[in-house]
Structures are given as structure tokens and as C-alpha cells.
Design a protein around this motif. Structure first.
Motif, PDB file in Angstrom:
ATOM      1  N   LYS A 129       0.909  -1.155   0.000  1.00 40.14           N
ATOM      2  CA  LYS A 129       0.000   0.000   0.000  1.00 40.14           C
ATOM      3  C   LYS A 129       0.944   1.198   0.000  1.00 40.14           C
ATOM      4  O   LYS A 129       1.490   1.563   1.038  1.00 40.14           O
ATOM      5  CB  LYS A 129      -0.832   0.032   1.281  1.00 40.14           C
ATOM      6  N   ALA A 130       1.192   1.745  -1.189  1.00 40.62           N
ATOM      7  CA  ALA A 130       2.106   2.890  -1.267  1.00 40.62           C
ATOM      8  C   ALA A 130       1.299   4.147  -1.523  1.00 40.62           C
ATOM      9  O   ALA A 130       0.260   4.104  -2.185  1.00 40.62           O
ATOM     10  CB  ALA A 130       3.112   2.678  -2.381  1.00 40.62           C
ATOM     11  N   VAL A 131       1.785   5.259  -0.987  1.00 40.05           N
ATOM     12  CA  VAL A 131       1.066   6.514  -1.186  1.00 40.05           C
ATOM     13  C   VAL A 131       2.083   7.615  -1.519  1.00 40.05           C
ATOM     14  O   VAL A 131       3.138   7.707  -0.892  1.00 40.05           O
ATOM     15  CB  VAL A 131       0.203   6.854   0.060  1.00 40.05           C
ATOM     16  N   GLY A 132       1.780   8.390  -2.550  1.00 41.98           N
ATOM     17  CA  GLY A 132       2.710   9.426  -3.003  1.00 41.98           C
ATOM     18  C   GLY A 132       2.466  10.749  -2.299  1.00 41.98           C
ATOM     19  O   GLY A 132       1.323  11.136  -2.060  1.00 41.98           O
ATOM     20  N   LEU A 133       3.551  11.409  -1.950  1.00 34.62           N
ATOM     21  CA  LEU A 133       3.463  12.730  -1.318  1.00 34.62           C
ATOM     22  C   LEU A 133       4.507  13.637  -1.957  1.00 34.62           C
ATOM     23  O   LEU A 133       5.638  13.210  -2.179  1.00 34.62           O
ATOM     24  CB  LEU A 133       3.798  12.635   0.178  1.00 34.62           C
ATOM     25  N   LYS A 156       4.614  19.462  -0.821  1.00 34.46           N
ATOM     26  CA  LYS A 156       3.497  20.405  -0.656  1.00 34.46           C
ATOM     27  C   LYS A 156       2.324  19.769   0.094  1.00 34.46           C
ATOM     28  O   LYS A 156       1.485  20.473   0.640  1.00 34.46           O
ATOM     29  CB  LYS A 156       3.025  20.884  -2.028  1.00 34.46           C
ATOM     30  N   ASP A 157       2.239  18.435   0.068  1.00 33.09           N
ATOM     31  CA  ASP A 157       1.109  17.770   0.737  1.00 33.09           C
ATOM     32  C   ASP A 157       1.224  17.965   2.242  1.00 33.09           C
ATOM     33  O   ASP A 157       2.251  17.634   2.848  1.00 33.09           O
ATOM     34  CB  ASP A 157       1.105  16.279   0.381  1.00 33.09           C
ATOM     35  N   ALA A 158       0.164  18.509   2.821  1.00 34.35           N
ATOM     36  CA  ALA A 158       0.110  18.797   4.267  1.00 34.35           C
ATOM     37  C   ALA A 158       1.336  19.600   4.714  1.00 34.35           C
ATOM     38  O   ALA A 158       1.808  19.453   5.838  1.00 34.35           O
ATOM     39  CB  ALA A 158      -0.017  17.509   5.077  1.00 34.35           C
ATOM     40  N   ASP A 159       1.865  20.427   3.777  1.00 32.11           N
ATOM     41  CA  ASP A 159       3.050  21.242   4.097  1.00 32.11           C
ATOM     42  C   ASP A 159       4.204  20.393   4.630  1.00 32.11           C
ATOM     43  O   ASP A 159       4.909  20.794   5.557  1.00 32.11           O
ATOM     44  CB  ASP A 159       2.705  22.307   5.163  1.00 32.11           C
ATOM     45  N   LEU A 160       4.383  19.212   4.037  1.00 26.76           N
ATOM     46  CA  LEU A 160       5.402  18.296   4.552  1.00 26.76           C
ATOM     47  C   LEU A 160       6.802  18.930   4.557  1.00 26.76           C
ATOM     48  O   LEU A 160       7.521  18.843   5.552  1.00 26.76           O
ATOM     49  CB  LEU A 160       5.403  16.995   3.716  1.00 26.76           C
ATOM     50  N   ILE A 161       7.181  19.560   3.434  1.00 25.78           N
ATOM     51  CA  ILE A 161       8.549  20.122   3.374  1.00 25.78           C
ATOM     52  C   ILE A 161       8.483  21.646   3.232  1.00 25.78           C
ATOM     53  O   ILE A 161       8.117  22.173   2.176  1.00 25.78           O
ATOM     54  CB  ILE A 161       9.350  19.553   2.185  1.00 25.78           C
ATOM     55  N   VAL A 199       3.628  11.760   7.410  1.00 23.64           N
ATOM     56  CA  VAL A 199       4.410  10.554   7.101  1.00 23.64           C
ATOM     57  C   VAL A 199       4.207   9.532   8.226  1.00 23.64           C
ATOM     58  O   VAL A 199       3.980   8.341   7.967  1.00 23.64           O
ATOM     59  CB  VAL A 199       5.914  10.908   6.941  1.00 23.64           C
ATOM     60  N   GLU A 200       4.256  10.005   9.463  1.00 22.73           N
ATOM     61  CA  GLU A 200       4.056   9.090  10.607  1.00 22.73           C
ATOM     62  C   GLU A 200       2.671   8.449  10.560  1.00 22.73           C
ATOM     63  O   GLU A 200       2.527   7.258  10.821  1.00 22.73           O
ATOM     64  CB  GLU A 200       4.287   9.837  11.918  1.00 22.73           C
ATOM     65  N   ASN A 201       1.673   9.272  10.196  1.00 17.25           N
ATOM     66  CA  ASN A 201       0.310   8.722  10.122  1.00 17.25           C
ATOM     67  C   ASN A 201       0.227   7.603   9.089  1.00 17.25           C
ATOM     68  O   ASN A 201      -0.347   6.549   9.351  1.00 17.25           O
ATOM     69  CB  ASN A 201      -0.705   9.810   9.739  1.00 17.25           C
ATOM     70  N   TYR A 233       1.145   2.099   5.332  1.00 15.61           N
ATOM     71  CA  TYR A 233       1.484   2.537   3.975  1.00 15.61           C
ATOM     72  C   TYR A 233       2.997   2.687   3.813  1.00 15.61           C
ATOM     73  O   TYR A 233       3.724   2.915   4.792  1.00 15.61           O
ATOM     74  CB  TYR A 233       0.864   3.903   3.670  1.00 15.61           C
ATOM     75  N   ILE A 234       3.463   2.603   2.565  1.00 20.87           N
ATOM     76  CA  ILE A 234       4.832   3.015   2.247  1.00 20.87           C
ATOM     77  C   ILE A 234       4.743   4.432   1.660  1.00 20.87           C
ATOM     78  O   ILE A 234       4.250   4.611   0.543  1.00 20.87           O
ATOM     79  CB  ILE A 234       5.497   2.083   1.206  1.00 20.87           C
ATOM     80  N   PRO A 235       5.215   5.448   2.398  1.00 20.08           N
ATOM     81  CA  PRO A 235       5.193   6.797   1.835  1.00 20.08           C
ATOM     82  C   PRO A 235       6.287   6.945   0.769  1.00 20.08           C
ATOM     83  O   PRO A 235       7.408   6.487   0.963  1.00 20.08           O
ATOM     84  CB  PRO A 235       5.504   7.700   3.047  1.00 20.08           C
ATOM     85  N   VAL A 236       5.922   7.544  -0.354  1.00 15.79           N
ATOM     86  CA  VAL A 236       6.876   7.780  -1.453  1.00 15.79           C
ATOM     87  C   VAL A 236       6.908   9.295  -1.664  1.00 15.79           C
ATOM     88  O   VAL A 236       5.885   9.900  -1.995  1.00 15.79           O
ATOM     89  CB  VAL A 236       6.429   7.053  -2.744  1.00 15.79           C
ATOM     90  N   ILE A 237       8.072   9.901  -1.438  1.00 17.43           N
ATOM     91  CA  ILE A 237       8.123  11.366  -1.298  1.00 17.43           C
ATOM     92  C   ILE A 237       8.966  12.013  -2.395  1.00 17.43           C
ATOM     93  O   ILE A 237      10.100  11.605  -2.656  1.00 17.43           O
ATOM     94  CB  ILE A 237       8.671  11.708   0.107  1.00 17.43           C
ATOM     95  N   SER A 238       8.403  13.048  -3.029  1.00 15.41           N
ATOM     96  CA  SER A 238       9.129  13.834  -4.041  1.00 15.41           C
ATOM     97  C   SER A 238       9.841  15.003  -3.371  1.00 15.41           C
ATOM     98  O   SER A 238       9.272  15.655  -2.485  1.00 15.41           O
ATOM     99  CB  SER A 238       8.159  14.460  -5.044  1.00 15.41           C
TER     100      SER A 238
END
Ligand SMILES: Nc1ncnc2c1ncn2[C@@H]1O[C@H](COP(=O)(O)OP(=O)(O)O)[C@@H](O)[C@H]1O
Ligand SMILES: CC(=O)N[C@@H](CCC(=O)OP(=O)(O)O)C(=O)O
Length: 301
Positions: free
Chosen positions: A118-122, A125-130, A164-166, A172-177
Motif C-alpha cells: 500500500k504505497a502513497v505518493g506525497l 506540498k502535501d500537508a506542508d510536509l517540506i 508521514v508518521e500517520n 502505507y509506504i510513503p513515497v516522497i518527491s
């Protein structure tokens, strides 16, 4: 072909590592140079799935430098780099975002899901991650270090790591740009190695693994017999100072330094051209890449 006793020995060799790492977070930086061949891409994706099913919590940060360069070229724009970082004008940051978020991220997510995760892309900008701030590149000139403005290139100012922690908590496997947003509202292109180092630090990861297209670190890049399998943080920093670590290897080593300083136990620079290099580095005694550790006396594993 290996016989059944040898097969069992391979599995048993992995046992102490499975016991040690199960439940821990491993941040994997998947570099653009290691994405260029479909077979190898598949092997990296399988390794990530293996980690997940071994009870490890993988977090993937991807690059895509060669694809960005290719797209810019198609549009008639040449790329230039300062200290391993792309000089990024307003048009370039748009293209970098399109390639990284629109293409590479979604391809990796699709592939991992296809293989059973279960991978999810971030993006950042998503949820002001970076949250990013403008990066000034450091250039050595006549023994002096000079700072140079290279456009919309960012440093990680702050990570809002909760998202990411959530996702990790939910399996899930977070996949981050590596795209960030500035307090000025601008979009910033961030070297993926830096993002991976910061994420490993913020997540209290067990390991940071940077997958690239060289065997690991050489004391002298032009002398392939000078390969080093273990480097201390101080040795690596000295090699940047003297220039024996150069170009795209600088952000990698700086990412390792950041992660180690924050308590990450081990960092690894791994050759993505070798099939299953990630598994071999993590689950075998010798490993195959370069490990950068806080002090050299760190017990191997
Ligand atoms: N001492 C060194 N050892 C290994 N690689 C080095 C060294 N100094 C510079 N490099 C360069 O760093 C490159 C890896 O960085 P980069 O091309 O940015 O990879 P990626 O796309 O995977 O992030 C190598 O291909 C090599 O050209
Ligand atoms: C500022 C900067 O250099 N950003 C990188 C982001 C992608 C990246 O890091 O890709 P690799 O890991 O494949 O090199 C770039 O524009 O190429």
C-alpha cells in the motif's frame, strides 16, 4: 545453482538482521541514475516490498535528475549544476515538479502497489510536509568558500512529519518527491539526498540507504581500487573538504552526516546497478556498498 543447504544458509544469515530491524524505519533514497533500466527498477521495487513484509517500515524518497535533464533538453534547455545541485530558474522548477511529482512519483507508487504494497505518493506540498528556504550553493575558489545564488533551489527548513508518521502507522509506504514550499509561497527544487537525510533524522530512522549508480565511495574517484566499504563521519567530511568527494556525492555524504548527527545508526551508499543491492546491504554480513557511520568502531551489521 546453489543447493538447498546454501539456500537455507542465506536465509539464516538474514535472521539477526530481521530480528534487529523489524518494526524500525528505514529511509531509502532512490536516485534517478538507478532508475534508467527496467530490470533494475524492478529489483529495487522488490527489495522495498521485501523490507515491508519483513516488518520494516520503508520510507522512499526519490530523485529523477536524469529525467529532469532529459525533459529540459526536449524543451531546448541545457542543465547546469553547482556543487551537485541543479541551477533552477522559474521555468526549470515547474518542469522539475512536473517530472518528479507527476511522473516519477506516480510510477513508483503504481509499481509498489502492483507488487502488493500500500504505497502513497506525497510531494513536499502535501500537508506542508517540506517547508523550504532558499539554498545558497557553496563554491570553493582560491581556497575561499563563496556562496552562489542558483535560483529556486531549496534547503529543508522544517518537516511537518506527522503526515508521514500517520501513513506509516496505517501500514502505507510513503513515497516522497523532493519538492518543497517556501514561506514566500515559492516552489523549491531540493536535492533528494538532502530530503532523505532530513526525513531519516526527523523519523528517528534506523538506517538511511542512498541508492545510486556507483559502487559506493572511492578515496579517489579515478582509481577504482580505492573503494572504501566503511567511512567515519569525520573521514567523509574531510574528503569533501579536500575535494576527493565531489559533485553528486557531496549531497549524499551531507545527508549521511545530517542523519548520523541526529542519531540514525547507520547510513549506506549503495549501487543500484547491482540487482538486489538494498537487500544485500541490509541483510548480509559483508554488505556491498559504502557505510558511513559516526565512528569507525561501530560493530558491523
Ligand atoms: N569519491 C567519490 N566516490 C564515488 N562517486 C563520486 C565521488 N566523487 C564524486 N562522485 C560522483 O557522484 C556521483 C553520484 O551522484 P549522482 O550522479 O548525483 O547520483 P544520483 O542520481 O543517484 O543521486 C557518481 O556517479 C560520481 O560521478
Ligand atoms: C536542486 C537539485 O539538484 N535537485 C534535483 C532533484 C532531483 C534529484 O535529486 O535527483 P537525483 O537524486 O536523481 O540526482 C535535480 O533537479 O536534479
Amino acid at each position: 545453482m546453489i543447493n538447498s543447504v546454501e539456500k537455507a544458509a542465506v536465509l539464516i544469515e538474514a535472521l539477526p538482521y530481521l530480528q534487529r530491524f523489524s518494526g524500525n524505519t528505514v529511509v531509502i533514497k532512490y536516485g534517478g541514475n538507478a532508475m534508467l533500466n527496467d530490470e533494475l527498477k524492478k529489483s529495487v521495487m522488490q527489495d522495498i516490498i521485501f523490507l515491508k513484509y519483513a516488518g520494516i517500515r520503508p520510507v522512499v524518497v526519490h530523485g529523477g535528475g536524469p529525467e529532469i535533464t532529459g525533459m529540459l533538453k526536449k524543451l531546448g534547455k541545457e542543465s547546469s549544476f553547482v556543487s551537485g545541485l541543479r541551477v533552477t530558474d522559474a521555468e526549470t522548477v515547474d518542469i522539475a515538479e512536473m517530472v518528479l511529482v507527476g511522473k516519477i512519483n506516480s510510477e513508483i507508487v503504481k509499481y509498489l502497489n502492483f507488487l502488493g504494497a500500500k504505497a502513497v505518493g506525497l510531494s513536499g506540498k502535501d500537508a506542508d510536509l517540506i517547508i523550504a528556504a532558499k539554498h545558497l550553493a557553496k563554491v570553493r575558489e582560491n581556497g575561499q568558500v563563496k556562496e552562489v545564488d542558483i535560483g529556486f533551489v531549496g534547503d529543508v527548513l522544517k518537516l511537518n512529519i506527522g503526515i508521514v508518521e500517520n501513513f506509516l502507522e496505517q501500514g502505507y509506504i510513503p513515497v516522497i518527491s523532493p519538492i518543497g514550499v517556501g514561506k514566500d509561497g515559492a516552489t523549491y527544487n531540493i536535492n533528494a539526498d538532502y530530503v532523505a537525510g532530513e526525513l531519516a533524522a526527523a523519523l528517528g530512522a534506523e538506517k538511511l540507504a542512498l541508492i545510486t549508480d556507483v559502487e559506493g565511495i572511492y578515496r579517489d574517484y579515478n582509481d577504482k581500487s580505492s573503494f572504501v566499504s566503511t567511512l567515519s563521519l569525520a573521514e567523509a567530511q574531510e574528503m569533501i573538504k579536500t575535494g576527493s568527494i565531489d559533485g553528486g556525492m557531496i549531497p549524499k555524504v551531507e545527508a549521511c552526516v545530517k542523519a548520523l548527527a541526529a542519531g540514525v545508526a547507520k547510513t549506506h551508499i549503495i549501487d543500484g546497478r547491482k540487482p538486489h543491492s538494498l537487500l544485500l546491504e541490509i541483510f548480509t554480513t559483508e554488505g556491498i556498498g559504502t557505510e558511513v557511520v559516526k565512528y569507525r568502531r561501530y560493530i558491523s551489521g
